[in-house]
Write a protein that holds these residues in place. Structure first.
Motif, PDB file in Angstrom:
ATOM      1  N   GLU A  32       0.822  -1.209   0.000  1.00 34.08           N
ATOM      2  CA  GLU A  32       0.000   0.000   0.000  1.00 34.08           C
ATOM      3  C   GLU A  32       0.858   1.264   0.000  1.00 34.08           C
ATOM      4  O   GLU A  32       0.452   2.294  -0.523  1.00 34.08           O
ATOM      5  CB  GLU A  32      -0.881   0.031   1.265  1.00 34.08           C
ATOM      6  N   ALA A  33       2.054   1.143   0.614  1.00 35.57           N
ATOM      7  CA  ALA A  33       2.916   2.320   0.733  1.00 35.57           C
ATOM      8  C   ALA A  33       3.335   2.844  -0.634  1.00 35.57           C
ATOM      9  O   ALA A  33       3.913   3.921  -0.743  1.00 35.57           O
ATOM     10  CB  ALA A  33       4.139   1.996   1.569  1.00 35.57           C
ATOM     11  N   ARG A  34       3.028   2.095  -1.678  1.00 34.88           N
ATOM     12  CA  ARG A  34       3.379   2.589  -3.021  1.00 34.88           C
ATOM     13  C   ARG A  34       2.607   3.838  -3.403  1.00 34.88           C
ATOM     14  O   ARG A  34       2.997   4.564  -4.310  1.00 34.88           O
ATOM     15  CB  ARG A  34       3.117   1.499  -4.053  1.00 34.88           C
ATOM     16  N   VAL A  35       1.463   4.083  -2.687  1.00 37.07           N
ATOM     17  CA  VAL A  35       0.698   5.305  -3.006  1.00 37.07           C
ATOM     18  C   VAL A  35       1.542   6.553  -2.790  1.00 37.07           C
ATOM     19  O   VAL A  35       1.250   7.602  -3.348  1.00 37.07           O
ATOM     20  CB  VAL A  35      -0.589   5.436  -2.170  1.00 37.07           C
ATOM     21  N   PHE A  36       2.611   6.408  -1.951  1.00 40.27           N
ATOM     22  CA  PHE A  36       3.451   7.581  -1.695  1.00 40.27           C
ATOM     23  C   PHE A  36       4.118   8.068  -2.989  1.00 40.27           C
ATOM     24  O   PHE A  36       4.533   9.218  -3.090  1.00 40.27           O
ATOM     25  CB  PHE A  36       4.553   7.272  -0.674  1.00 40.27           C
ATOM     26  N   ASN A  37       4.259   7.125  -3.945  1.00 43.64           N
ATOM     27  CA  ASN A  37       4.941   7.487  -5.186  1.00 43.64           C
ATOM     28  C   ASN A  37       4.002   8.088  -6.242  1.00 43.64           C
ATOM     29  O   ASN A  37       4.459   8.493  -7.309  1.00 43.64           O
ATOM     30  CB  ASN A  37       5.629   6.262  -5.784  1.00 43.64           C
ATOM     31  N   ASP A  38       2.687   8.112  -5.961  1.00 45.41           N
ATOM     32  CA  ASP A  38       1.744   8.627  -6.962  1.00 45.41           C
ATOM     33  C   ASP A  38       2.067  10.063  -7.329  1.00 45.41           C
ATOM     34  O   ASP A  38       2.417  10.859  -6.454  1.00 45.41           O
ATOM     35  CB  ASP A  38       0.301   8.579  -6.407  1.00 45.41           C
ATOM     36  N   PRO A  39       1.945  10.409  -8.588  1.00 46.37           N
ATOM     37  CA  PRO A  39       2.178  11.816  -8.959  1.00 46.37           C
ATOM     38  C   PRO A  39       1.115  12.722  -8.326  1.00 46.37           C
ATOM     39  O   PRO A  39       1.421  13.833  -7.899  1.00 46.37           O
ATOM     40  CB  PRO A  39       2.053  11.815 -10.480  1.00 46.37           C
ATOM     41  N   GLN A  40      -0.146  12.230  -8.239  1.00 42.03           N
ATOM     42  CA  GLN A  40      -1.189  13.015  -7.571  1.00 42.03           C
ATOM     43  C   GLN A  40      -1.370  12.452  -6.172  1.00 42.03           C
ATOM     44  O   GLN A  40      -2.026  11.447  -5.974  1.00 42.03           O
ATOM     45  CB  GLN A  40      -2.517  12.876  -8.345  1.00 42.03           C
ATOM     46  N   LEU A  41      -0.767  13.106  -5.157  1.00 47.38           N
ATOM     47  CA  LEU A  41      -0.796  12.535  -3.823  1.00 47.38           C
ATOM     48  C   LEU A  41      -2.171  12.695  -3.175  1.00 47.38           C
ATOM     49  O   LEU A  41      -2.744  13.784  -3.193  1.00 47.38           O
ATOM     50  CB  LEU A  41       0.256  13.204  -2.936  1.00 47.38           C
ATOM     51  N   ASP A  42      -2.683  11.586  -2.606  1.00 50.96           N
ATOM     52  CA  ASP A  42      -3.920  11.639  -1.843  1.00 50.96           C
ATOM     53  C   ASP A  42      -3.525  11.701  -0.361  1.00 50.96           C
ATOM     54  O   ASP A  42      -3.175  10.678   0.244  1.00 50.96           O
ATOM     55  CB  ASP A  42      -4.757  10.387  -2.140  1.00 50.96           C
ATOM     56  N   ALA A  43      -3.539  12.914   0.215  1.00 56.33           N
ATOM     57  CA  ALA A  43      -2.992  13.118   1.564  1.00 56.33           C
ATOM     58  C   ALA A  43      -3.676  12.228   2.589  1.00 56.33           C
ATOM     59  O   ALA A  43      -3.042  11.634   3.451  1.00 56.33           O
ATOM     60  CB  ALA A  43      -3.136  14.585   1.961  1.00 56.33           C
ATOM     61  N   ARG A  44      -5.015  12.119   2.473  1.00 66.41           N
ATOM     62  CA  ARG A  44      -5.759  11.343   3.454  1.00 66.41           C
ATOM     63  C   ARG A  44      -5.338   9.879   3.426  1.00 66.41           C
ATOM     64  O   ARG A  44      -5.064   9.264   4.460  1.00 66.41           O
ATOM     65  CB  ARG A  44      -7.248  11.474   3.106  1.00 66.41           C
ATOM     66  N   ARG A  45      -5.269   9.350   2.205  1.00 67.69           N
ATOM     67  CA  ARG A  45      -4.899   7.945   2.054  1.00 67.69           C
ATOM     68  C   ARG A  45      -3.470   7.713   2.563  1.00 67.69           C
ATOM     69  O   ARG A  45      -3.190   6.722   3.234  1.00 67.69           O
ATOM     70  CB  ARG A  45      -5.044   7.586   0.573  1.00 67.69           C
ATOM     71  N   CYS A  46      -2.573   8.648   2.231  1.00 64.44           N
ATOM     72  CA  CYS A  46      -1.180   8.505   2.675  1.00 64.44           C
ATOM     73  C   CYS A  46      -1.103   8.489   4.198  1.00 64.44           C
ATOM     74  O   CYS A  46      -0.380   7.674   4.796  1.00 64.44           O
ATOM     75  CB  CYS A  46      -0.328   9.649   2.138  1.00 64.44           C
ATOM     76  N   SER A  47      -1.883   9.371   4.849  1.00 62.00           N
ATOM     77  CA  SER A  47      -1.883   9.408   6.305  1.00 62.00           C
ATOM     78  C   SER A  47      -2.326   8.060   6.878  1.00 62.00           C
ATOM     79  O   SER A  47      -1.771   7.563   7.853  1.00 62.00           O
ATOM     80  CB  SER A  47      -2.820  10.485   6.829  1.00 62.00           C
ATOM     81  N   GLN A  48      -3.370   7.499   6.228  1.00 65.07           N
ATOM     82  CA  GLN A  48      -3.861   6.204   6.707  1.00 65.07           C
ATOM     83  C   GLN A  48      -2.776   5.133   6.630  1.00 65.07           C
ATOM     84  O   GLN A  48      -2.603   4.321   7.535  1.00 65.07           O
ATOM     85  CB  GLN A  48      -5.083   5.763   5.889  1.00 65.07           C
TER      86      GLN A  48
END
Lengths: 887, 147
Positions: A32-48
């Motif tokens: 899941e930590a791969r979301v950190f690499n998304d060009p469009q960061l989803d702050a809420r999801r990253c925090s989770q």
């Protein structure tokens, strides 16, 4: 991580209460930590996702190096996000991951940027993260910013920099020490927490500079300290200053006492308590100084907060060890704490009461404790048992009720350590209180009838074998001992056989019956039991008739094995079964000194709950054991006193030598502890040549050289002198270390064949009158004085001449006599013109001595002293006067 | 030094554990020791009522908050009184984040926030912040109000 209690159980079906981390799994979260690499960061999801990672880490989960690196790199991408909540999470995550030195570089620039940000909170957090992950080189780059941050207007930024400083001081002290001007400024801050942190850091920076600490304390105790926490720190530093200045302020008031006393009226409980504790811990605190502190602690005893009750009773417990009378006022409050729900508090209350109680309150106290014992854990029970043991030694007349108590709890359920503590206590009481012997032995006999611990059974059987035959009716113990032969395991059976044999050897009338019993043991199923029975049947002699046992046999049964057990074990292991029998005379008697490295090994501080370290063996016991294992000294009798080691060489010389003076009734043994600090040398045949020409009453009788003294492995050599019995002979001895030195090849560690004889001059050593006096305190001097009576009292007056001060004169006399000052009377109030001092001790020959000193000083600083001595022996009273007269 | 801060649920499962200066091999001992201590003593204890114990030179102050038990372990300057201060800050911060003494579910829902609070309160074994309002602002990266 297979512990059931480590991870949350995920098999709970309660729908309403299911965990948001249900079924959480490391691999999946890392994906899941791969979301950190998304060009469009989803702050809420990253925090989770970060929360999930934190959850894993907080439960003791670990990441492999590769996993940690991957997560770390991904997290650094999140610096692009402007979301504040996420940024705060990122700071925490980086700290938790603690990246390695080569990875840190990735974030430093982002963090440096944040550190100079206009947003205060970015600055504070960036400082904390940077300081957590930084090394020395990076630190010098950011030092400028940190110094600014310490005096930042925003208290959060200042605190962040200060607390960072406290941590960095461990790793980069030279850098942090350069900040002391800024820290000094921060100590004056109006923000309470900044002041607290700054004070802690400033003290750590200056802790080795006594003068600076003293100045700091002086200025702050006069100024204002805002937070109670800082005030507590200040109180601690103040007591440190008082402690360190104790040596040179004997004359004046105790510095800062007024400040401490003032803190007792502070509004924060924390500060009041800290001050009270600091006062109770002052060296040589007087009753007058103690009283206000005890009063506030007494109030805390009835507080509704358990923490305060605990803190107060814990402190009073400590005070009771040195000033039991000062605590008696609190006894009533403490008695009500026996029923406190918190068992730690109740135990402390009980043990304090046991220390402060008087003879008349013992019975009542025992009744209360009996009810209490059933519902506390073993570790608390052990503390209580130990307290009861010392109480019994203090009031020997009360042995009956205390012994009964011990025997009752011995019958109840309990683990090994608890039972061992009880048995040890009974054994000590039997040894020290002769009237308690018979009842004590019977209690032990009853205990082994139903004892599940082999170790304790054998220990008791051994003890019975020594003490039982000396009682008025030894035959009554035989039944208990012989029962063991029927009912127990082989180890216990074997010791029972040995015990029986001891009864047979000592009590001739019992011998025929013992023979019958021993013969039955010849058919035991165990080899050891049969062997022992055969051995004893043959050694006891007389073939079962009433005859006296040979002296040699008694020596064999009761004498100590005159070889160290370790050496015997090694020799037995090396012995190869052959026609030639094992010869005990072949076992070396020299004690092998333990290599230094081995001793250091267990030096790791036990911070946690690992197995508790075995109780420290008292030095006296250790010396006694050591000396009794050396045959040359075995006939000297009981060791009376061992002095503290006296250094005979300067620090950091080639050979470090100190000496311990062991005093016996008619002998003195010098134990020279030698250390060779040169790796390229091996010393052999090390001995000390002692010139006793200035010690006329002493004549050398034995010398025990040390065979070899390798590098860094301390060893001992001994020299023994004879002196007139029970006479406090004094004298001066000059010492010369003599040895053969051999070169050692440092690469192989092998020594050369040939050595050279060499000598090394050591400092002189003196035996003084104080060496014949044991410091033994009495709990109530007045009672002790009255009960000793005036029969052997000797009183005389002395002029001590002009003295620096009254306190100096009092100290000199105490040191001259080597006795224990009682009731804090060694402290002389400032400016007083007279002083009374009470001393107690035990003089060689085991004679109790009490001394009352009255001093007076006149305007020309001439000191006069009246000395009153009471003891059980008038010659001893005279001897004390002689010491003073000739001193 | 504050050696450990530990949260457990009512069944003794660990929710948060943070150690400072405790060797890895000793952590398991601590964990089981604290959980047992809680199981033995915390039944029927009111919210935030403090209990205290000591083991050699190490002090332990612990309490219950909702479904969660909280343990703080310290030594040297962090004695029972200092620790009671620390645990007071922790309980008030947790109550503040959760809005009430938390159920286990609520605690886990607010897990991230609680971690941030702990980060503000204890830093590598030292007490850093003591006021819940300030902590509430700090975890949102807002400057404290008194400033």
């Amino acid at each position: 991580m297979a512990q059931p209690l480590v991870k949350k159980d995920d098999d709970r079906d309660d729908e309403a209460d299911y965990s948001p981390f249900l079924g959480i799994e490391k691999g999946a979260v890392l994906q899941e930590a791969r979301v950190f690499n998304d060009p469009q960061l989803d702050a809420r999801r990253c925090s989770q996702v970060i929360t999930k990672l934190l959850y894993l880490l907080n439960q003791g989960e670990t990441f492999t190096k590769i996993e940690a690196t991957e997560v770390f790199f991904a997290v650094t991408k999140l610096f692009q996000s402007r979301d504040i909540g996420l940024r705060r999470m990122v700071y925490l995550m980086i700290k938790e991951l603690s990246p390695s030195a080569d990875e840190v570089i990735i974030v430093t620039s982002s963090l440096m940027k944040d550190m100079n940000s206009k947003t205060d909170m970015y600055r504070a957090n960036a400082i904390r993260v940077l300081c957590r992950i930084t090394d020395g080189t990076l630190l010098t780059q950011i030092e400028r910013y940190l110094k600014q941050a310490i005096v930042d207007k925003n208290p959060v930024v200042a605190s962040a920099a200060l607390v960072s400083g406290i941590h960095l001081l461990q790793t980069n002290p030279e850098i942090v020490k350069r900040w002391s001007n800024e820290v000094q400024e921060a100590v004056q801050s109006r923000a309470a927490l900044v002041q607290f942190h700054a004070l802690a850091l400033l003290h750590q920076i200056r802790q080795n500079d006594r003068l600076a600490v003293s100045k700091l304390v002086t200025s702050l105790t006069r100024g204002t300290v805002r937070s109670p926490l800082a005030q507590c720190l200040l109180i601690r530093y103040t007591s440190q200053v008082i402690r360190e200045s104790a040596g040179n302020t004997q004359t004046g008031d105790r510095p800062f006492y007024d400040y401490l006393e003032g803190c007792l009226r502070h509004k924060a409980e924390m500060v009041i308590f800290e001050a009270a504790r600091a006062i109770t811990e002052l060296t040589g605190v007087t009753n007058r100084e103690l009283t206000p502190a005890i009063t506030v602690l007494q109030l805390f005893l009835s507080s509704s907060k358990p923490v305060l009750r605990f803190a107060a009773v814990r402190t009073l417990n400590k005070v009771a060890m040195t000033h039991p009378m000062a605590v008696t006022n609190c006894n009533i409050d403490m008695e009500s704490l026996i029923s406190d729900q918190n068992r730690s508090i109740a135990t402390l209350a009980i043990t304090t009461l046991l220390k402060t109680g008087n003879e008349s309150s013992v019975d009542r106290l025992m009744k209360q404790i009996t009810n209490f014992m059933s519902d506390i854990a073993d570790e608390f029970k052990i503390v209580v048992v130990e307290a009861i043991r010392s109480l019994c030694l203090k009031f020997p007349l009360k042995y009956r009720s205390l012994m009964n108590f011990l025997s009752n709890i011995l019958r109840e359920e309990g683990g090994f350590d608890y039972k061992k503590a009880i048995v040890d206590s009974i054994v000590i009481l039997i040894r020290d209180i002769p009237e308690a012997k018979e009842s004590g032995l019977l209690h032990l006999c009853e205990f082994i009838e139903d004892c599940e611990f082999t170790y304790l059974s054998t220990q008791i059987l051994h003890f019975l074998g020594i003490e039982g035959p000396k009682t008025s009716d030894p035959s009554k113990y035989i039944r208990y001992i012989y029962n063991r032969v029927h009912l127990e395991n082989a180890t216990v059976r074997a010791s029972a056989v040995s015990t029986l044999a001891k009864f047979g050897a000592m009590v001739d009338s019992l011998k025929p019956r013992i023979f019958v019993l021993l013969r039955r043991c010849l058919f035991d199923s165990d080899d050891e039991v049969r062997d022992r029975a055969t051995l004893y049947l043959n050694t006891l002699g007389g073939d079962g008739s009433v005859v006296e046992t040979d002296k040699d046999v008694k020596e064999f049964l009761f004498g100590s094995l005159d070889v160290p057990l370790v050496n015997l074990e090694t020799s037995l292991k090396n012995y190869e079964p052959s026609e030639e029998p094992f010869d005990i005379n072949s076992v070396p008697k020299e004690i092998k000194s333990q290599p230094l490295a081995e001793k250091k090994a267990p030096g790791k501080k036990p911070t946690g709950l690992g197995a508790p370290p075995s109780g420290p063996v008292s030095t006296v016991d250790a010396y006694e054991k050591l000396l009794s294992s050396i045959p040359e000294f075995a006939s000297f009798g009981k060791l009376f006193k061992s002095s503290a080691p006296v250094e005979l060489t300067e620090a950091e010389t080639e050979y470090a030598v100190n000496v311990v003076k062991h005093i016996f009734d008619s002998h003195v043994v010098f134990q020279y502890n030698c250390t060779n600090t040169i790796p390229e040398q091996l010393l052999e045949h090390v001995s000390v040549i002692v010139d006793a020409s200035e010690a006329e009453e002493f004549s050398e009788v034995a010398s025990k050289p040390l065979r070899s003294l390798p590098y860094d492995t301390p060893g001992q050599t001994f020299v023994a002198f004879e002196k007139p019995e029970a006479v406090p002979a004094v004298g001066k001895f000059s010492n010369m270390l003599r040895f053969i030195v051999k070169e050692v090849d440092p690469s192989t560690g092998e020594a050369e064949e040939d050595g050279v004889e060499d000598e090394y001059q050591l400092e002189d050593l003196e035996v003084v009158a104080a060496d014949y006096m044991l410091k033994v305190p009495v709990s109530n001097f007045r009672n002790a004085w009255e009960s000793m009576g005036p029969d052997c009292e000797r009183v005389d007056e002395y002029g001590l001449g002009p003295r620096e001060s009254l306190a100096e004169a009092v100290n000199a006399v105490i040191n001259l006599l080597g006795m224990q000052p009682c009731e804090g009377t060694e402290v002389v109030a400032s400016n007083s013109r007279s002083h009374a001092c009470l001393l107690s001790g035990v003089y060689i020959g085991n004679v109790k001595v009490l001394v009352r000193l009255s001093f007076g000083i006149d305007s020309s600083k001439e000191v006069a002293m009246k000395l009153a001595v009471r003891s059980d022996d008038e010659t001893v009273s005279d001897a004390i006067h002689e010491i003073v007269a000739s001193g | 030094m504050i050696l450990a801060v530990l949260f457990a649920n009512s069944e003794g499962n660990i929710l948060v554990e943070r150690f400072n200066g405790v060797p890895a091999e000793e952590r398991l001992h601590w964990r089981s020791f604290l959980v047992k201590l809680g199981a033995d003593n915390l039944r029927g204890v009111k919210n935030e009522e403090l209990l205290v114990a000591c083991h050699k030179s190490v002090y332990i102050v612990y309490t219950v908050l909702g479904d969660v038990s909280i343990f703080v372990v310290g030594k040297d300057e962090y004695d029972e009184l200092a620790l009671s201060e620390v645990i007071f800050v922790i309980t008030s911060a947790v109550k503040d984040v959760c809005g009430k003494p938390p159920t286990e579910r609520l605690f886990l829902d607010k897990y991230g926030r609680i971690c941030l609070c702990l980060d503000e309160i204890v830093w590598k074994g030292y007490l850093e912040s003591t006021e819940k309002d300030r902590i509430r602002r700090l975890i949102r990266l807002k400057p404290p109000t008194e400033f």
